[in-house]
Write an enzyme that holds these catalytic residues in place. Structure first.
Site, short mmCIF file in Angstrom:
data_model
loop_
_atom_site.label_atom_id
_atom_site.label_comp_id
_atom_site.label_asym_id
_atom_site.label_seq_id
_atom_site.Cartn_x
_atom_site.Cartn_y
_atom_site.Cartn_z
NE ARG A 204 -3.75 -2.34 0.32
CZ ARG A 204 -3.51 -3.53 -0.24
NH1 ARG A 204 -2.47 -3.71 -1.03
NH2 ARG A 204 -4.33 -4.54 -0.03
CB SER A 254 -8.46 -0.94 5.06
OG SER A 254 -8.91 -2.23 4.76
CD GLU A 324 -5.23 0.65 2.97
OE1 GLU A 324 -4.68 -0.24 3.66
OE2 GLU A 324 -6.07 0.42 2.09
C1 LIG Z 1 -15.66 -0.44 -0.22
C2 LIG Z 1 -14.18 -0.21 -0.42
C3 LIG Z 1 -13.33 -1.29 -0.56
C4 LIG Z 1 -11.96 -1.10 -0.73
N1 LIG Z 1 -11.14 -2.18 -0.88
C5 LIG Z 1 -9.84 -2.00 -1.16
C6 LIG Z 1 -8.98 -3.13 -1.41
O1 LIG Z 1 -9.40 -4.28 -1.40
N2 LIG Z 1 -7.67 -2.89 -1.67
C7 LIG Z 1 -7.16 -1.62 -1.71
O2 LIG Z 1 -5.96 -1.48 -1.98
N3 LIG Z 1 -7.94 -0.54 -1.46
C8 LIG Z 1 -9.25 -0.69 -1.19
N4 LIG Z 1 -10.05 0.39 -0.95
C9 LIG Z 1 -9.46 1.73 -0.89
C10 LIG Z 1 -9.48 2.48 -2.23
O3 LIG Z 1 -10.49 2.00 -3.08
C11 LIG Z 1 -8.13 2.40 -2.95
O4 LIG Z 1 -7.14 2.93 -2.14
C12 LIG Z 1 -8.13 3.15 -4.28
O5 LIG Z 1 -7.02 2.73 -5.03
C13 LIG Z 1 -8.12 4.67 -4.15
O6 LIG Z 1 -8.25 5.22 -5.45
P1 LIG Z 1 -9.10 6.53 -5.75
O7 LIG Z 1 -9.06 6.76 -7.20
O8 LIG Z 1 -10.43 6.45 -5.11
O9 LIG Z 1 -8.20 7.61 -5.01
P2 LIG Z 1 -8.68 8.84 -4.08
O10 LIG Z 1 -9.36 8.30 -2.88
O11 LIG Z 1 -9.38 9.85 -4.88
O12 LIG Z 1 -7.26 9.42 -3.66
C14 LIG Z 1 -6.44 8.71 -2.77
C15 LIG Z 1 -5.03 9.34 -2.83
O13 LIG Z 1 -4.46 9.08 -4.12
C16 LIG Z 1 -4.09 10.32 -4.74
N5 LIG Z 1 -4.34 10.19 -6.17
C17 LIG Z 1 -5.47 9.78 -6.78
N6 LIG Z 1 -5.30 9.77 -8.11
C18 LIG Z 1 -4.03 10.21 -8.34
C19 LIG Z 1 -3.25 10.44 -9.51
N7 LIG Z 1 -3.73 10.23 -10.73
N8 LIG Z 1 -1.99 10.91 -9.35
C20 LIG Z 1 -1.48 11.16 -8.13
N9 LIG Z 1 -2.16 10.96 -6.99
C21 LIG Z 1 -3.42 10.49 -7.10
C22 LIG Z 1 -4.98 11.37 -4.09
O14 LIG Z 1 -4.40 12.66 -4.19
C23 LIG Z 1 -5.05 10.86 -2.67
O15 LIG Z 1 -3.88 11.25 -1.97
C24 LIG Z 1 -11.43 0.22 -0.77
C25 LIG Z 1 -12.30 1.31 -0.63
C26 LIG Z 1 -13.66 1.10 -0.46
C27 LIG Z 1 -14.59 2.29 -0.33
#
Ligand SMILES: Cc1cc2nc3c(=O)[nH]c(=O)nc-3n(C[C@H](O)[C@H](O)[C@H](O)COP(=O)(O)OP(=O)(O)OC[C@H]3O[C@@H](n4cnc5c(N)ncnc54)[C@H](O)[C@@H]3O)c2cc1C
Length: 344
Positions: A204, A254, A324
């Site tokens: 992560r 998480s 996380e």
């Molecule tokens: C129901 C649920 C289940 C989940 N299960 C998992 C799982 O099994 N495994 C897991 O790893 N995660 C899980 N997550 C967490 C989440 O989905 C992941 O961390 C996901 O990859 C976040 O991506 P996002 O596009 O939503 O980022 P955001 O939440 O929008 O951003 C998160 C961070 O990433 C940065 N960011 C986003 N896009 C970019 C970019 N293009 N360039 C630079 N920085 C960027 C943002 O600035 C921020 O700091 C879960 C979440 C939920 C709600």
């Protein structure tokens, strides 16, 4: 998405966030000069005071001063220049599934990738995706073309960029396993291509976190296989994923990373905190490492629960849980300052 016109920031936050305890009230108001400069860039759309709760899976967050949608790498480069010249902080927003925004909102620019940065190209077994594409769509679209490798990553809400930056993973697969290279934009530098190893991906984590780097595109190496079975596997894994998580209530997955050799959820549960609540937020009854927005929760409620869990696990197990979820704005500083205090 609710937006307001160019009224003073004080009025914007007050009218949007009625009932929120802390709202930003800087006297100087919204930076209209920056807004106008951003709006003049081709491929950029700007809105003022978009309520961030409407674009996060937790449904929490006050207004963004300037919410910008960017359609190309060239437009993004210009946005970064304006941000630098106007001294505005830029937060890149993906799907909003791993972020907690403050109740008082975010000063500066919150930027989302759209247009070209949501497109996908396939060439043989190489897939190039804009960082704004969702993993769910990418996994299904590639499986339909008999390209395999993304199935296990399709079950959580994420953009490609958000997953790359934190090396997201599920069911034993991490995005680095299929990632070949990424394109990255930074203020004052040309867009560059980095190999996966350059990102130093770990559990992560990557070296991009906490920097100003923005992932614009990612290139994946997939393998040929039976697309129909892959689609079946996607459906099966998604079903399992949703069964293991609290359903129905907004959450961000998480909250803490698992410590080496253990599970954050197990430790929090062992401290008797399942079901603990603060305001409208609750530590899930189903999975102790998930905080749900039970009813009109504020960021302050979620932060209180995170601090409670952090201190309880530290005091009982001598393990320091690390968030996380991304704590945006001043929330990270507040978390670490208050978490360091003696247990309650
Ligand atoms: C129901 C649920 C289940 C989940 N299960 C998992 C799982 O099994 N495994 C897991 O790893 N995660 C899980 N997550 C967490 C989440 O989905 C992941 O961390 C996901 O990859 C976040 O991506 P996002 O596009 O939503 O980022 P955001 O939440 O929008 O951003 C998160 C961070 O990433 C940065 N960011 C986003 N896009 C970019 C970019 N293009 N360039 C630079 N920085 C960027 C943002 O600035 C921020 O700091 C879960 C979440 C939920 C709600």
């Amino acid at each position: 998405m609710r937006t307001l016109g160019d009224v003073a920031w004080k009025n914007v936050t007050a009218s949007i966030d009625k009932g929120a305890v802390s709202v930003l009230q800087p006297p100087e108001g919204v930076n209209l000069k920056a807004r106008d400069r951003l709006a003049s860039i081709p491929g950029v759309e700007v809105r003022v005071a978009v309520r961030l709760a409407s674009v996060t899976t937790l449904r929490i967050g006050g207004p963004a001063e300037l919410f910008v949608r960017v359609e190309s790498e060239a437009a993004l480069t210009d946005v970064l220049t304006v941000a630098r010249e106007t001294a505005l902080v830029l937060h890149l927003h993906g799907h909003g599934s791993n972020v907690l925004f403050p109740d008082g909102g975010m000063r500066g620019i919150v930027c989302r990738l759209r247009g070209e940065l949501e497109q996908v190209e396939v060439e043989g077994e190489t897939v190039r995706a804009g960082a704004g594409v969702t993993l769910a769509r990418l996994a299904r679209d590639t499986a339909k073309q008999d390209l395999l490798g993304l199935e296990a990553l399709s079950g959580f809400p994420s953009t490609v960029g958000g997953a790359v930056v934190m090396n997201a993973g599920c069911y034993g697969t991490e995005i680095r396993d299929v990632l070949a290279e990424v394109r990255v934009a930074r203020p004052g530098r040309p867009v560059e291509t980095l190999a996966t190893a350059d990102l130093k991906p770990g559990y992560r984590t990557t070296s991009l976190q906490g920097t100003e780097a923005i992932v614009t595109r990612a290139e994946f190496r997939l393998r040929r296989g039976d697309g129909a079975s892959a689609l079946k596997r996607i459906n099966e894994l998604n079903r399992r994923r949703w069964e293991s998580l609290p359903s129905g209530k907004p959450n961000a997955g998480s909250v803490f990373r698992n410590p080496e050799g253990d599970f954050a959820g197990r430790l929090i549960e062992a401290c008797g905190l399942k079901g603990a609540s603060s305001g409208g937020a609750e530590i899930s009854q189903r999975h102790a490492n998930v905080i749900v927005n039970r009813e009109n929760a504020r960021a302050a409620d979620v932060l209180d629960l995170m601090i409670t869990a952090h201190r309880a696990v530290r005091d009982r197990f001598h393990v320091e849980l690390r968030p996380e979820i991304v704590l945006a704005g001043d929330l990270a500083d507040e978390f670490w300052r208050r978490a360091a205090a003696p247990g309650i």
